[in-house]
Each structure stands twice: as C-alpha cells, then as structure tokens.
Design an enzyme around this catalytic site. Structure first.
Site, mmCIF file in Angstrom:
data_model
loop_
_atom_site.group_PDB
_atom_site.id
_atom_site.type_symbol
_atom_site.label_atom_id
_atom_site.label_comp_id
_atom_site.label_asym_id
_atom_site.label_seq_id
_atom_site.Cartn_x
_atom_site.Cartn_y
_atom_site.Cartn_z
ATOM 1 N N SER A 120 16.554 -34.562 -20.553
ATOM 2 C CA SER A 120 17.228 -35.862 -20.608
ATOM 3 C C SER A 120 16.233 -36.982 -20.904
ATOM 4 C CB SER A 120 17.949 -36.130 -19.284
ATOM 5 O OG SER A 120 18.906 -35.138 -19.044
ATOM 6 N N ARG B 291 14.428 -22.951 -18.525
ATOM 7 C CA ARG B 291 13.958 -23.212 -19.886
ATOM 8 C C ARG B 291 12.583 -22.609 -20.149
ATOM 9 N NH1 ARG B 291 14.187 -29.482 -19.568
ATOM 10 N NH2 ARG B 291 13.425 -28.827 -17.533
ATOM 11 N N LYS C 289 13.866 -40.636 -9.532
ATOM 12 C CA LYS C 289 14.282 -41.140 -10.847
ATOM 13 C C LYS C 289 15.144 -42.395 -10.735
ATOM 14 C CE LYS C 289 14.310 -36.576 -12.984
ATOM 15 N NZ LYS C 289 15.145 -35.477 -13.499
ATOM 16 N N HIS D 201 22.197 -28.619 -21.132
ATOM 17 C CA HIS D 201 23.065 -28.533 -19.951
ATOM 18 C C HIS D 201 24.417 -27.926 -20.344
ATOM 19 C CE1 HIS D 201 20.851 -32.389 -18.511
ATOM 20 N NE2 HIS D 201 20.468 -31.428 -17.695
#
Ligand code: COA
Length: 164
Positions: A131, A93, A44, A20
């Site tokens: 993460s 990514r 989440k 990030h």
C-alpha cells in the site's frame, strides 16, 4: 472431522491493492465465509479515512457473496473470536514477510490457541506490491492503475487532485 470454516483477513488496507484482492478472492474460494477486518496499525497514519477504506473494500468485493467487511479495534484474535472465525488468513509475499508473519502467528497462537493462521502465497506477479509503494508512486505522478482495483484507482486520483 472436517468442519465448515469461517476466516478473517485483517489489514490496514490503506489502500486495498490487487495483492490484497487476490488473497481475498482465493480466501473466499477456500472458506465458507471470509470477514475482512479493517484495523488500525498504531505505527501508521492512514492516508484514507476508515470510512473511505470501508467503502472502497465494499465496492471492490461486491460480487463476492461470502465476503463481509467491517472495521475493528483491539486484538486480532479477539476480533476473530467475535466473528466466530477459527482461521486467521494471511498473504505471504517475500522472505521478509515470512519472518514477520511467523512471529505474529506464534503470538496470536499464545493469545488464542483455537485460532489457526493460514498462509496463502501471493501470486508472483503481485509480490512487489504494498500500500505504501502504491501511495508513493501515485503521489509522484506514476501510473498505479495496474496495481489496485479500478474503484481504488479512481478514488486515489480524486483524493490526490483534491489535495492540490
Ligand atoms: N498484497 C499486497 N500488499 C500486501 C499484502 C498482499 N497480499 N499483504 C500485506 N501487504 C502489505 C500491506 O498493504 C502493508 O503495506 P504498507 O506497510 O505499505 O501499508 C504491509 O504489507 C503490511 O501488511 P500487514 O502486516 O497486513 O499490516 P497492516 O498494517 O496492513 O495491518 C494489522 C496490520 C491490522 C493486521 C495488525 O496490526 C493487527 O493484527 N493488529 C491488531 C492488534 C494485534 O492483535 N496485535 C498483535 C498481533 S500478534
């Protein structure tokens, strides 16, 4: 005619990673102002509270003068509009990111055509980071010091020690 651009960079940042941070630094170089929005992904359950994430991001970005950090609820495009931003910055990514990100970009365009999504490809050496992986590895005792900013690493260790 070109114009000065304000961008938003959104995420859950649970926690902020070097991946990030790389996108934030490059975004800060490209845009006049970058607003980081810490949001809630309904799928989440965060490990760090919103206040903890805000504090970690503020500390990590303290030297980036044209970056501000805040929290948001609701639609990403509405948040961007409220910041007078015309760009939604996203990091890319992998191929899997591409499929998901294109869908988000197209949906956001339907919701607000004046806001453009701009993708920055992640640095190859950071493309494996997420993460969740950071949290999983740290919880199992692995060393994540090369995956997150120093202040996040210290906070993560502290939180894991406190939870024992
Ligand atoms: N480097 C490292 N990791 C990265 C990364 C990068 N450059 N870019 C993304 N990631 C990771 C994130 O940490 C996250 O990891 P995790 O799943 O292990 O937590 C994962 O990739 C997915 O990132 P992202 O897609 O940014 O999801 P998010 O949960 O962090 O944030 C919001 C999601 C808040 C941006 C999104 O839910 C949103 O825009 N919500 C607003 C509601 C809305 O407008 N919905 C309609 C959109 S069309």
């Amino acid at each position: 005619m070109s114009q000065s651009l304000r961008a938003v960079y959104l995420g859950t940042f649970d926690p902020l990673t070097n991946g990030h941070f790389d996108i934030i630094e490059r975004g800060a170089f490209l845009f006049e102002h970058l607003v980081i929005g810490i949001g809630q992904n309904s799928k989440k359950t965060p490990f760090f509270s919103l206040d903890e994430r805000l504090e970690m991001l503020k500390q990590a970005c303290s030297l980036l003068e044209n970056v501000s950090i805040t929290t948001f609820n609701g639609l990403a495009v509405e948040f961007a509009r409220s910041c007078s931003a015309t760009v939604m910055l996203r990091g890319l990514r992998t191929e899997a990111d591409y499929v998901y990100e294109m869908q988000m970009a197209m949906m956001n365009r339907v919701l607000e055509e004046k806001i453009e999504t701009v993708f920055i490809p992640t640095r190859q050496d950071l493309s494996h980071i997420s993460s969740s992986l950071v949290k999983d590895v740290a919880q199992l005792g692995g060393d994540v010091s090369c995956l997150v900013p120093k202040n996040v690493y210290q906070r993560l260790r502290q939180k894991l020690t406190d939870s024992l």
